[in-house]
Write an enzyme that holds these catalytic residues in place. Structure first.
Site, PDB file in Angstrom:
ATOM      1  N   TYR A 154       0.826  -1.202   0.000  1.00  0.00           N
ATOM      2  CA  TYR A 154       0.000   0.000   0.000  1.00  0.00           C
ATOM      3  C   TYR A 154       0.862   1.254   0.000  1.00  0.00           C
ATOM      4  CZ  TYR A 154       0.984   1.199   4.890  1.00  0.00           C
ATOM      5  OH  TYR A 154       1.609   1.585   6.058  1.00  0.00           O
ATOM      6  N   ARG A 183       7.707   3.426  -5.232  1.00  0.00           N
ATOM      7  CA  ARG A 183       7.902   2.554  -4.069  1.00  0.00           C
ATOM      8  C   ARG A 183       6.845   1.454  -4.031  1.00  0.00           C
ATOM      9  NH1 ARG A 183       8.111   5.183   1.818  1.00  0.00           N
ATOM     10  NH2 ARG A 183       5.890   5.440   1.366  1.00  0.00           N
ATOM     11  N   ARG A 233      -8.359 -20.005  -0.036  1.00  0.00           N
ATOM     12  CA  ARG A 233      -7.321 -19.803   0.969  1.00  0.00           C
ATOM     13  C   ARG A 233      -6.262 -20.901   0.899  1.00  0.00           C
ATOM     14  NH1 ARG A 233      -5.449 -20.377   6.184  1.00  0.00           N
ATOM     15  NH2 ARG A 233      -5.008 -18.395   7.257  1.00  0.00           N
ATOM     16  N   HIS A 288      -1.707 -21.055   1.581  1.00  0.00           N
ATOM     17  CA  HIS A 288      -0.500 -20.284   1.865  1.00  0.00           C
ATOM     18  C   HIS A 288       0.357 -20.056   0.634  1.00  0.00           C
ATOM     19  CE1 HIS A 288      -1.658 -20.795   5.994  1.00  0.00           C
ATOM     20  NE2 HIS A 288      -0.604 -20.126   6.419  1.00  0.00           N
ATOM     21  N   LEU A 327      11.436   1.545   6.824  1.00  0.00           N
ATOM     22  CA  LEU A 327      10.854   1.956   5.550  1.00  0.00           C
ATOM     23  C   LEU A 327      11.545   3.253   5.129  1.00  0.00           C
ATOM     24  CD1 LEU A 327       8.574   1.430   3.436  1.00  0.00           C
ATOM     25  CD2 LEU A 327       7.249   3.134   4.700  1.00  0.00           C
ATOM     26  N   LYS A 380       6.570  -1.908   2.070  1.00  0.00           N
ATOM     27  CA  LYS A 380       5.390  -1.260   2.648  1.00  0.00           C
ATOM     28  C   LYS A 380       4.207  -2.209   2.467  1.00  0.00           C
ATOM     29  CE  LYS A 380       3.315   3.335   3.072  1.00  0.00           C
ATOM     30  NZ  LYS A 380       3.763   3.601   4.436  1.00  0.00           N
ATOM     31  N   GLU A 400      12.826   3.315  13.751  1.00  0.00           N
ATOM     32  CA  GLU A 400      11.883   4.322  13.266  1.00  0.00           C
ATOM     33  C   GLU A 400      10.661   4.346  14.172  1.00  0.00           C
ATOM     34  OE1 GLU A 400      10.479   3.209   9.366  1.00  0.00           O
ATOM     35  OE2 GLU A 400      10.341   1.094   9.909  1.00  0.00           O
TER      36      GLU A 400
END
Length: 288
Positions: A32, A51, A99, A101, A202, A146, A178
């Site tokens: 995101y 990014r 679903r 993995h 990040l 991110k 951070e």
């Protein structure tokens, strides 16, 4: 009627619904970005979108749109919602599949969504500074991505909120990394110091803008690790982030930073950051 982008289409928000087997919902399998909007224009949109694509690549996910295509869609969304000052949130998940993995087959299309939100500039906190706490950094070792996996950040931010503080400053065995939603820098003897852009943080877009303004203004800086003790004894400490811009820190764990007021270099960086915004988005006005 508020508009959103859902599966790449501009629709009414009331018409959007997430499938229960969307991999972002079940696994946090996605990436995101949050882009600031001033005067109806996105700030550093190219850097944010670059990014986004880098994060997608790092998790083996192909984003099914080009950078310019996404930028155009976001501009249409901003215009449709008449957003002047706020943010655009966008995310891409690996899509909807039973679903499992393992990654789904290549014919499963990633899901792209975006929406806008009105968000004021935090001018009072930028002027007066904020209080923070320190917490152990318990997150995974790919913080340069991110991703949607933010539980560690949420736990840190909630600890700060429970302590009546604005932000949590994370550290690994005493080395500052951070904040829960921001990058952290210190000023010692006129030199800005911030953690290197590696897998432990990040590489914030606002962090990059701040370093660029340091270079342009001749403010010395170093991308080097520093300890929690160094932070608490620094002359100045500040946050950088999409919604916080350059935010002075005046207290960490109840200990005053410097004289307990925003420092001169931090205030200079705020002015330089504001100038970068105005160069891209036009003049900013003090909110009443």
């Amino acid at each position: 009627m508020e508009k959103v982008i859902f599966d790449g289409q501009l629709i009414n928000r009331s018409e959007a619904s997430v499938d229960i087997e969307d991999r972002g919902y079940q696994f946090g399998d996605g990436v995101y970005e949050v882009i600031r909007v001033y005067n109806g224009k996105m700030f550093t949109s190219k850097e944010h979108l670059q990014r986004l694509f880098e994060s997608g690549k790092k998790i083996g996910m192909d984003i099914p749109y080009g950078l310019d295509e996404i930028k155009a869609m976001l501009e249409d969304l901003i215009q449709a919602n008449n957003l002047t000052l706020g943010t655009v949130y966008l995310q891409v998940t690996r899509g909807v599949a039973p679903r499992n993995h393992m990654f789904p087959s290549s014919d499963v299309k990633p899901m792209f969504v975006a929406y806008t939100r009105e968000v004021a500039r935090p001018e009072e906190n930028m002027m007066n500074g904020v209080k923070t706490i320190s917490v152990e950094d318990i997150r995974w070792l790919l913080c340069d991505i991110k991703s949607l996996n933010l539980l560690g950040n949420l736990l840190a931010k909630q600890k700060a909120a429970d302590a009546g503080c604005f932000e949590a400053i994370q550290h690994r065995n005493g080395t500052v990394t951070e904040g829960s939603l921001s990058n952290v820098s210190i000023v010692v003897d006129g030199v800005v110091k911030t953690h290197p852009a590696n897998h432990l943080i990040l590489n914030g877009i606002s962090r990059q803008v701040m370093l660029k303004t340091c270079e342009k203004a001749g403010i010395p800086f170093a991308e080097k690790p520093y300890t929690l003790d160094e932070l608490k004894n620094a002359d100045e400490v500040f946050l950088t982030g999409t919604t916080v811009e350059v935010m002075p820190i005046i207290e960490v764990d109840g200990q005053r930073i410097g004289n307990g007021k925003p420092g001169e270099i931090t205030k200079k960086l705020q002015e330089l950051f504001k100038a970068e915004i105005e160069e891209q988005c036009g003049q900013l006005f003090i909110q009443q």
